[in-house]
Design a protein around this motif. Structure first.
Motif, PDB file in Angstrom:
ATOM      1  N   LEU A 319       0.802  -1.219   0.000  1.00 15.56           N
ATOM      2  CA  LEU A 319       0.000   0.000   0.000  1.00 15.56           C
ATOM      3  C   LEU A 319       0.835   1.270   0.000  1.00 15.56           C
ATOM      4  O   LEU A 319       0.288   2.363   0.109  1.00 15.56           O
ATOM      5  CB  LEU A 319      -0.941  -0.011   1.218  1.00 15.56           C
ATOM      6  CG  LEU A 319      -2.020  -1.103   1.175  1.00 15.56           C
ATOM      7  CD1 LEU A 319      -2.826  -1.118   2.459  1.00 15.56           C
ATOM      8  CD2 LEU A 319      -2.941  -0.909  -0.021  1.00 15.56           C
ATOM      9  N   GLY A 320       2.143   1.141  -0.151  1.00 15.43           N
ATOM     10  CA  GLY A 320       2.990   2.316  -0.273  1.00 15.43           C
ATOM     11  C   GLY A 320       3.258   2.708  -1.713  1.00 15.43           C
ATOM     12  O   GLY A 320       3.884   3.733  -1.974  1.00 15.43           O
ATOM     13  N   CYS A 364       7.190  -2.359   1.559  1.00 18.64           N
ATOM     14  CA  CYS A 364       6.774  -1.223   0.735  1.00 18.64           C
ATOM     15  C   CYS A 364       5.311  -0.903   1.004  1.00 18.64           C
ATOM     16  O   CYS A 364       4.509  -0.753   0.092  1.00 18.64           O
ATOM     17  CB  CYS A 364       7.013  -1.500  -0.750  1.00 18.64           C
ATOM     18  SG  CYS A 364       6.168  -2.957  -1.381  1.00 18.64           S
ATOM     19  N   THR A 365       4.973  -0.812   2.297  1.00 21.87           N
ATOM     20  CA  THR A 365       3.599  -0.526   2.681  1.00 21.87           C
ATOM     21  C   THR A 365       3.567   0.544   3.759  1.00 21.87           C
ATOM     22  O   THR A 365       4.622   1.016   4.207  1.00 21.87           O
ATOM     23  CB  THR A 365       2.880  -1.806   3.140  1.00 21.87           C
ATOM     24  OG1 THR A 365       1.469  -1.572   3.196  1.00 21.87           O
ATOM     25  CG2 THR A 365       3.382  -2.280   4.499  1.00 21.87           C
ATOM     26  N   LEU A 411      15.156   5.315  15.563  1.00 24.22           N
ATOM     27  CA  LEU A 411      16.084   4.370  14.938  1.00 24.22           C
ATOM     28  C   LEU A 411      15.528   3.798  13.636  1.00 24.22           C
ATOM     29  O   LEU A 411      16.277   3.303  12.793  1.00 24.22           O
ATOM     30  CB  LEU A 411      16.396   3.224  15.904  1.00 24.22           C
ATOM     31  CG  LEU A 411      17.082   3.594  17.229  1.00 24.22           C
ATOM     32  CD1 LEU A 411      17.251   2.352  18.094  1.00 24.22           C
ATOM     33  CD2 LEU A 411      18.425   4.257  16.967  1.00 24.22           C
ATOM     34  N   LEU A 412      14.202   3.855  13.476  1.00 24.36           N
ATOM     35  CA  LEU A 412      13.528   3.293  12.312  1.00 24.36           C
ATOM     36  C   LEU A 412      13.396   4.336  11.213  1.00 24.36           C
ATOM     37  O   LEU A 412      13.563   5.523  11.456  1.00 24.36           O
ATOM     38  CB  LEU A 412      12.143   2.779  12.721  1.00 24.36           C
ATOM     39  CG  LEU A 412      12.124   1.733  13.831  1.00 24.36           C
ATOM     40  CD1 LEU A 412      10.714   1.575  14.395  1.00 24.36           C
ATOM     41  CD2 LEU A 412      12.646   0.397  13.325  1.00 24.36           C
ATOM     42  N   GLN A 413      13.071   3.871  10.013  1.00 25.62           N
ATOM     43  CA  GLN A 413      12.826   4.792   8.902  1.00 25.62           C
ATOM     44  C   GLN A 413      11.477   4.490   8.269  1.00 25.62           C
ATOM     45  O   GLN A 413      11.228   3.365   7.838  1.00 25.62           O
ATOM     46  CB  GLN A 413      13.908   4.679   7.823  1.00 25.62           C
ATOM     47  CG  GLN A 413      15.242   5.259   8.186  1.00 25.62           C
ATOM     48  CD  GLN A 413      16.107   5.521   6.959  1.00 25.62           C
ATOM     49  OE1 GLN A 413      15.758   6.311   6.089  1.00 25.62           O
ATOM     50  NE2 GLN A 413      17.246   4.850   6.896  1.00 25.62           N
ATOM     51  N   ARG A 414      10.624   5.503   8.211  1.00 21.02           N
ATOM     52  CA  ARG A 414       9.342   5.409   7.511  1.00 21.02           C
ATOM     53  C   ARG A 414       9.322   6.475   6.421  1.00 21.02           C
ATOM     54  O   ARG A 414       9.506   7.652   6.688  1.00 21.02           O
ATOM     55  CB  ARG A 414       8.176   5.613   8.468  1.00 21.02           C
ATOM     56  CG  ARG A 414       6.817   5.658   7.769  1.00 21.02           C
ATOM     57  CD  ARG A 414       5.680   5.869   8.730  1.00 21.02           C
ATOM     58  NE  ARG A 414       5.179   4.626   9.281  1.00 21.02           N
ATOM     59  CZ  ARG A 414       4.151   3.933   8.782  1.00 21.02           C
ATOM     60  NH1 ARG A 414       3.532   4.373   7.697  1.00 21.02           N
ATOM     61  NH2 ARG A 414       3.742   2.817   9.353  1.00 21.02           N
ATOM     62  N   THR A 421       8.846  10.085  -2.378  1.00 19.64           N
ATOM     63  CA  THR A 421       9.194   8.688  -2.641  1.00 19.64           C
ATOM     64  C   THR A 421       7.929   7.846  -2.565  1.00 19.64           C
ATOM     65  O   THR A 421       6.854   8.347  -2.265  1.00 19.64           O
ATOM     66  CB  THR A 421      10.192   8.153  -1.588  1.00 19.64           C
ATOM     67  OG1 THR A 421       9.522   8.061  -0.317  1.00 19.64           O
ATOM     68  CG2 THR A 421      11.414   9.036  -1.459  1.00 19.64           C
ATOM     69  N   VAL A 422       8.079   6.558  -2.801  1.00 15.18           N
ATOM     70  CA  VAL A 422       7.001   5.621  -2.493  1.00 15.18           C
ATOM     71  C   VAL A 422       6.966   5.415  -0.982  1.00 15.18           C
ATOM     72  O   VAL A 422       7.898   5.768  -0.265  1.00 15.18           O
ATOM     73  CB  VAL A 422       7.213   4.268  -3.203  1.00 15.18           C
ATOM     74  CG1 VAL A 422       7.151   4.434  -4.707  1.00 15.18           C
ATOM     75  CG2 VAL A 422       8.533   3.623  -2.776  1.00 15.18           C
ATOM     76  N   GLY A 423       5.872   4.830  -0.487  1.00 16.44           N
ATOM     77  CA  GLY A 423       5.796   4.476   0.924  1.00 16.44           C
ATOM     78  C   GLY A 423       6.666   3.274   1.217  1.00 16.44           C
ATOM     79  O   GLY A 423       6.646   2.283   0.467  1.00 16.44           O
ATOM     80  N   PHE A 424       7.429   3.332   2.316  1.00 12.22           N
ATOM     81  CA  PHE A 424       8.400   2.276   2.595  1.00 12.22           C
ATOM     82  C   PHE A 424       8.738   2.307   4.086  1.00 12.22           C
ATOM     83  O   PHE A 424       8.548   3.323   4.756  1.00 12.22           O
ATOM     84  CB  PHE A 424       9.677   2.507   1.769  1.00 12.22           C
ATOM     85  CG  PHE A 424      10.457   1.267   1.436  1.00 12.22           C
ATOM     86  CD1 PHE A 424      10.137   0.506   0.332  1.00 12.22           C
ATOM     87  CD2 PHE A 424      11.530   0.861   2.224  1.00 12.22           C
ATOM     88  CE1 PHE A 424      10.862  -0.633   0.011  1.00 12.22           C
ATOM     89  CE2 PHE A 424      12.262  -0.267   1.913  1.00 12.22           C
ATOM     90  CZ  PHE A 424      11.923  -1.025   0.793  1.00 12.22           C
ATOM     91  N   PHE A 425       9.249   1.192   4.581  1.00 11.34           N
ATOM     92  CA  PHE A 425       9.611   1.089   5.997  1.00 11.34           C
ATOM     93  C   PHE A 425      10.877   0.252   6.133  1.00 11.34           C
ATOM     94  O   PHE A 425      11.031  -0.767   5.451  1.00 11.34           O
ATOM     95  CB  PHE A 425       8.470   0.432   6.787  1.00 11.34           C
ATOM     96  CG  PHE A 425       8.736   0.308   8.265  1.00 11.34           C
ATOM     97  CD1 PHE A 425       8.495   1.370   9.118  1.00 11.34           C
ATOM     98  CD2 PHE A 425       9.211  -0.884   8.799  1.00 11.34           C
ATOM     99  CE1 PHE A 425       8.730   1.265  10.477  1.00 11.34           C
ATOM    100  CE2 PHE A 425       9.453  -0.999  10.158  1.00 11.34           C
ATOM    101  CZ  PHE A 425       9.212   0.070  10.999  1.00 11.34           C
TER     102      PHE A 425
END
Length: 432
Positions: A319-320, A364-365, A411-414, A421-425
């Motif tokens: 859904l990203g 990629c959501t 520490l995380l990347q969203r 960009t596209v949605g990503f985690f």
């Protein structure tokens, strides 16, 4: 008929908050963002084969030939030395809508690719008016409700078709709809310009460089593979991240690439055949670890503690992906199924990772259940894992959860609203 400056989700594409399960504070920004097109195009240069300078010169030459003085800028990013970005076109280069042109109808999947700079391949053309000539300029529309019949000869009248841009016809009706056993291939309509302002170059991928979303490139940089290491890519198709891993390792060491789809694995073979360090296997990664497996074998399953680094780019709801011109609402049961498979894969990854090794989890959501909640579950389930900073940091911090402190969220990347960009985690763990 719609022809807005920024293409948007149709009514059928609005993603309900109770299904998405995203943080309520993010919803007002999230839904409009998902319907917009990322306007920056990114290529990852294969530095084993070419240089960034050489490929930059190639891009600049192509853009100059197509757009002249209005050619957009090509630039790099210091955090990702192997990347080249193409800026969007100036708004003045988008021509006015001309209703005298005949019309081409494409599906929403093709339309989304078109807005990101692609040309239209033969299978993507749903309808073309009778009498459309070679080299004729045509208006291109996407069929949001999906009711246009393939091969329609007359102008498709629909209040929910969306104007995407203007293209030049390279294939006529008889080539597209000749009812032969062999489906037509190749570019049917070459785009001159589109409504997003992304340069209409098609895909210039080659052995020298690959068209790739920015967060996917960041993901492998976060993994930070080193020459001589033994690395596992658990869900490797389509192989873009796999090849990036090999390039950062300078093709020294071993990269085991698994995928449970034989067809997807075959499709990526030509992309990976130039890397001697990559070994591909058709295998279900949820069964990748076995205590009795041979430690000397490069075939799955593998014994515990087999790998220095593991990339788990997990199957997800996707859904990203942007822009979402139209999509079928996924049923709650379907969305709820993804965290189950992600947890099974994570369990295998933890066992396969050696002490001191690095595990990168990515999707990629945009759903919390597949991103932040999966990280919280992992930290609860596996105390031997420690969350470490995912660098280089080009995304934003994670959404807050009761189980994730602000320090852990940082520490995380969203990759979400306010980022082109596209949605990503991305999450990075180290095994203690």
């Amino acid at each position: 008929m719609f022809y807005p400056k920024t293409p948007f989700l149709g009514k059928a594409a609005l993603l309900e908050s109770e299904i998405l399960k995203v943080h309520s504070a993010a919803l007002p920004q999230l839904l409009p963002w998902l319907c917009q097109t990322p306007r920056t195009t990114t290529y990852r240069v294969n530095t084993l084969h070419s240089s960034v300078t050489e490929f930059k010169q190639k891009l600049e030459s192509i853009l100059s030939f197509k757009y002249g003085p209005a050619a957009p800028k090509v630039y790099g990013l210091p955090e990702l030395p192997e990347i080249l970005c193409i800026a969007p076109l100036d708004s003045t280069t988008v021509a006015a809508y001309d209703d005298t042109h005949k019309q081409i109808i494409v599906d929403t999947s093709c339309g989304a690719a078109l807005l990101r700079g692609a040309h239209i391949y033969a299978p993507g053309v749903l309808a073309m008016e009778t009498g459309t000539q070679l080299r004729e300029l045509v208006n291109v529309f996407a069929d949001l409700p999906g009711k246009c019949k393939r091969g329609t000869t007359t102008r498709y009248e629909c209040e929910q078709k969306i104007f995407l841009g203007v293209g030049e016809v390279l294939m006529q009706r008889h080539q597209l709809y000749n009812n032969t056993e062999q489906a037509p291939t190749g570019i049917a309509v070459q785009m001159k310009w589109n409504m997003s302002g992304v340069p209409a170059l098609g895909d210039l991928s080659s052995e020298a460089a690959m068209l790739q979303n920015l967060p996917s490139i960041v993901c492998v940089r976060v993994l930070a593979p080193q020459p001589g290491e033994r690395i596992l890519d658990m869900c490797a198709a389509p192989g873009n991240k796999t090849s990036h891993i090999a390039e950062l390792m300078r093709n020294e060491g071993i990269v085991i690439a698994l995928d449970n789809s034989a067809s997807r694995l075959r499709a990526m073979q030509s992309k990976l055949e130039h890397y001697s360090c990559i070994v591909c296997h058709h295998f279900d990664a949820t069964k990748a670890c076995h205590v009795d497996a041979s430690p000397e074998s490069n075939r799955p399953p593998f014994p515990p503690n087999s790998f220095d680094r593991i990339l788990l780019d997990a199957p997800c709801s996707g859904l990203g992906n942007r822009p979402q011109l139209c999509c079928s609402i996924k049923q709650p049961k379907v969305l709820e199924s993804y965290p189950h498979i992600q947890r099974r894969l994570m369990t295998q990854a933890v066992q396969l990772l050696r002490p001191g090794g690095v595990l990168v989890y990515s999707t990629c959501t945009v759903t919390e259940a597949e991103c932040e909640e999966l990280v919280a579950w992992t930290l609860r389930k596996f105390p031997q894992l420690q969350l470490v900073e995912a660098t280089p940091k080009l995304g934003a911090a994670a959404l807050p959860l009761p189980e994730l402190s602000p320090t852990l969220c940082e520490l995380l990347q969203r990759f979400g609203p306010d980022l082109d960009t596209v949605g990503f985690f991305i999450a990075k763990f180290q095994k203690l």
